[in-house]
Write a protein that holds these residues in place. Structure first.
Motif, short mmCIF file in Angstrom:
data_model
loop_
_atom_site.label_atom_id
_atom_site.label_comp_id
_atom_site.label_asym_id
_atom_site.label_seq_id
_atom_site.Cartn_x
_atom_site.Cartn_y
_atom_site.Cartn_z
N ALA A 30 20.38 -20.66 -25.62
CA ALA A 30 20.66 -21.63 -24.55
C ALA A 30 22.16 -21.91 -24.46
CB ALA A 30 19.88 -22.92 -24.79
N ALA A 31 22.85 -21.96 -25.59
CA ALA A 31 24.30 -22.17 -25.57
C ALA A 31 25.01 -21.00 -24.90
CB ALA A 31 24.82 -22.38 -26.99
N THR A 34 24.60 -21.51 -21.26
CA THR A 34 25.43 -22.63 -20.81
C THR A 34 26.89 -22.23 -20.68
OG1 THR A 34 23.95 -24.23 -21.84
CG2 THR A 34 26.19 -24.98 -21.39
N ASP A 35 27.39 -21.49 -21.66
CA ASP A 35 28.81 -21.18 -21.74
C ASP A 35 29.24 -19.96 -20.93
OD1 ASP A 35 28.94 -23.31 -23.49
OD2 ASP A 35 28.93 -22.04 -25.28
N VAL A 58 25.04 -22.25 -13.33
CA VAL A 58 24.98 -23.37 -14.27
C VAL A 58 23.60 -23.41 -14.91
CG1 VAL A 58 25.03 -25.89 -14.43
CG2 VAL A 58 26.69 -24.72 -12.98
N TRP A 59 23.57 -23.46 -16.25
CA TRP A 59 22.32 -23.69 -16.98
C TRP A 59 22.15 -25.20 -17.09
CZ3 TRP A 59 18.07 -21.32 -18.56
CH2 TRP A 59 17.28 -21.94 -19.51
N SER A 60 21.06 -25.73 -16.54
CA SER A 60 20.86 -27.17 -16.51
C SER A 60 19.38 -27.49 -16.46
CB SER A 60 21.56 -27.75 -15.27
OG SER A 60 21.33 -29.13 -15.15
N LEU A 64 18.39 -21.76 -14.99
CA LEU A 64 19.68 -21.18 -14.61
C LEU A 64 19.79 -21.29 -13.10
CD1 LEU A 64 22.20 -19.86 -15.68
CD2 LEU A 64 21.02 -17.67 -15.66
N GLU A 120 28.07 -30.56 -11.96
CA GLU A 120 28.09 -29.61 -13.08
C GLU A 120 28.88 -28.36 -12.74
OE1 GLU A 120 24.28 -29.05 -15.12
OE2 GLU A 120 23.57 -30.89 -14.16
N LYS A 124 32.28 -27.14 -14.73
CA LYS A 124 32.33 -25.83 -15.40
C LYS A 124 33.42 -24.93 -14.83
CE LYS A 124 29.45 -21.92 -16.81
NZ LYS A 124 28.10 -21.34 -16.82
#
Length: 173
Positions: A30-31, A34-35, A58-60, A64, A120, A124
């Motif tokens: 998941a990180a 996100t990154d 954006v992963w939120s 995704l 978001e 980012k």
């Protein structure tokens, strides 16, 4: 993944992993989602031919998210078939971690949710990626309207490259 959802079932596929490799835990995968600064979206054209394009996202809240103009090829493909694959990772052979997300792309039209996602996106990617929200879409004066899609994964694969190589599968219910 929201805090109320169950974590996915996670398993190592030893057939494609080095001896002694272990499954990558879901928080690590998941990180990576996100990154990641860039993702590759694979869709299918109405005539069955594949289409792949790079995009930002954006992963939120366990999905995704990406956006596209309503007349772009990917939007037209999604209108015919919402099944997609999103990939991200390192363009290297023996180091890094690649992630493949399989799922269905569903339109996000709720004004409040789109506003959260716009915040978001800008956090980012910076001020060049500021979006207003109007008519169930992201809006930029110079670019016009963009539809926003959420891909809640069914399956996510993580490919560790290097020592050790590993293939992890995360299955969502």
């Amino acid at each position: 993944m929201s805090t109320t959802e169950q974590p996915p079932a996670t398993e190592l596929d030893a057939r494609y992993s080095s001896e002694g490799a272990t499954a990558r835990p879901w928080p690590e995968t998941a990180a990576a989602l996100t990154d990641a600064p860039l993702y590759w979206l694979s869709t299918v054209r109405p005539d069955g031919r594949p289409h792949v394009t790079p995009l930002i996202g954006v992963w939120s809240q366990g999905a995704l998210h990406f956006c596209t103009g309503p007349q772009e090829r990917k939007a037209r493909n999604l209108a015919a078939s919402p099944e997609v694959v999103l990939t991200t990772g390192a363009n290297t052979l023996d180091s890094g971690f690649d992630v493949v997300v399989e799922g269905r792309a569903d339109r996000v039209t709720d004004h409040e949710r789109l506003s959260e996602l716009a915040t978001e996106w800008e956090a980012k990617y910076g001020a060049d990626w500021h979006f207003d929200v109007e008519d169930g879409c992201f809006v930029q004066a110079e670019a016009g309207h963009a539809q926003v899609f959420a891909v809640h994964p069914r399956t996510v694969f993580g490919f560790g490259k290097g020592d050790p190589y590993s293939q992890t599968r995360h299955r969502f219910t």
